[in-house]
Design an enzyme around this catalytic site. Sequence first.
Site, PDB file in Angstrom:
ATOM      1  N   VAL A  73     -11.928 -53.937  32.119  1.00  0.00           N
ATOM      2  CA  VAL A  73     -10.635 -53.464  32.620  1.00  0.00           C
ATOM      3  C   VAL A  73     -10.885 -52.478  33.752  1.00  0.00           C
ATOM      4  O   VAL A  73     -11.674 -51.537  33.610  1.00  0.00           O
ATOM      5  CB  VAL A  73      -9.808 -52.789  31.492  1.00  0.00           C
ATOM      6  N   ALA A 118     -13.109 -47.708  35.128  1.00  0.00           N
ATOM      7  CA  ALA A 118     -13.201 -49.040  34.511  1.00  0.00           C
ATOM      8  C   ALA A 118     -13.888 -48.895  33.158  1.00  0.00           C
ATOM      9  O   ALA A 118     -14.477 -47.852  32.865  1.00  0.00           O
ATOM     10  CB  ALA A 118     -14.010 -49.981  35.394  1.00  0.00           C
ATOM     11  N   LYS A 119     -13.796 -49.909  32.341  1.00  0.00           N
ATOM     12  CA  LYS A 119     -14.589 -49.960  31.105  1.00  0.00           C
ATOM     13  C   LYS A 119     -14.636 -51.396  30.654  1.00  0.00           C
ATOM     14  O   LYS A 119     -13.711 -52.169  30.900  1.00  0.00           O
ATOM     15  CB  LYS A 119     -13.945 -49.094  30.020  1.00  0.00           C
ATOM     16  N   GLY A 120     -15.731 -51.771  30.020  1.00  0.00           N
ATOM     17  CA  GLY A 120     -15.844 -53.135  29.536  1.00  0.00           C
ATOM     18  C   GLY A 120     -16.675 -53.178  28.284  1.00  0.00           C
ATOM     19  O   GLY A 120     -17.240 -52.171  27.855  1.00  0.00           O
TER      20      GLY A 120
END
Length: 429
Positions: A73, A118-120
Amino acid sequence: MSRIDEISLEEQPLEWDTHLFRTAVAQYEEALTHADVDAGAAERMRYPETAVMVSVPVRRDDGTWTVFPGYRVLHSSVLGPTKGGIRYDPHVSLGECAALAMWMTWKCALLRLPYGGAKGGVRCDPREMSRDELQRLTRRYTIELLPVIGPEKDIPAPDMATNEQTMAWMMDTYSMQIGHAVPEVVTGKPISIGGSVFRSEATGAGVVMVVDRACHRLGWDLAEQRCVVQGFGNVGGVAARELAGRGAKLLAVSDISGGVYAPAGLDYDHLRKWVDDHGTLAEYPDVEHVSNSELLELPCDILVLAALEEQLTAENTPRVQCRLVVEGANGPTTIEADEILAERGIPVLPDVLTNAGGVTVSYFEWVQDLGRLFWDREEIRARLADKLSDAFDRVWNLAEQQRLSMRSAALVGAIREVAAALDARGIYP
Ligand code: GLU
């Protein structure tokens, strides 16, 4: 007509609408009331820009296949490329990534790094997987993310259960597609392929730099404080080392196996050696073993939360007996817990400030990679201390001027940075 057909579009929750995302949005809404930013910009920042869901097939060592859900995201690219970690954990979801991506935006903006958040992650249990399986998972996940990642677009880093090796596999997979080495596509890499000295310790060391600064402002001597640290991984372990190194007393620490407590204080070097040799604190000798929930309620001065999200809740916070809560992890305090701590007059050093050392040294790593020129440990440590003290002072001063909690002040500062950029750029077209 089935019930599904009757649901109106307005009734349908957004795909990332989970408890943790609501926590991030509730903190944002609270801070907005003090931030005085344009309503259009405020609306834009409520939503992630891009949310990617992929399924990642992995050939297991026994020849069978497993397909894992993966996410990335990107919350905001207004200030620059998006930045944030990749986690491997059974709880990873789109909503968790969306919340953590929003927090990354605030973290980068507060530290005045030219990045958005962001992060995933991949929903899997990395402890059940072999090194070869993790390598295949990482390489396939990287390929699935090719449309979004890139050194000018989105730059991953380690997070829960990912490490230098994971970043090396990501960097290699990306580089093989491009045709030459692209170290600047990820941070938190091994030094041999363009990683930065001090990156692996930066989050934990940064936590204690912020605690040090806070003690100074509160008029406390850090060397006289009794500390409890939840988590003995990359953040909690290093934070415990740095606290002990400054003379503070380590009353208790914990890892996934539970907590160890010694009223007279624990010896950090001995703990470290034990965990390196045995893997966990489970059998650590000559101490009282406590559960995770008992650990959080021990009487102490400084409680460092460096494990998971949502650890202090409406249920346990009334029983917490510390004088300062320090958020080394992302999102360890729920909205309700925050209110209870505020009523009880216990200050909280918020995650977006306190654990920002990691992404700050990630930024230094990216700058070094782009410039092909590397700095030494002392220079990085000094630059990190400067960045964190500058951010801490802005948060402390705003909290005092506007009578805000440190969390609200940190978010107000960050929101204003992003809103100013949004205002200058406008929306396209
Ligand atoms: N995963 C870390 C965080 O939550 C580091 C992110 C980065 O270095 O980009 O801040």
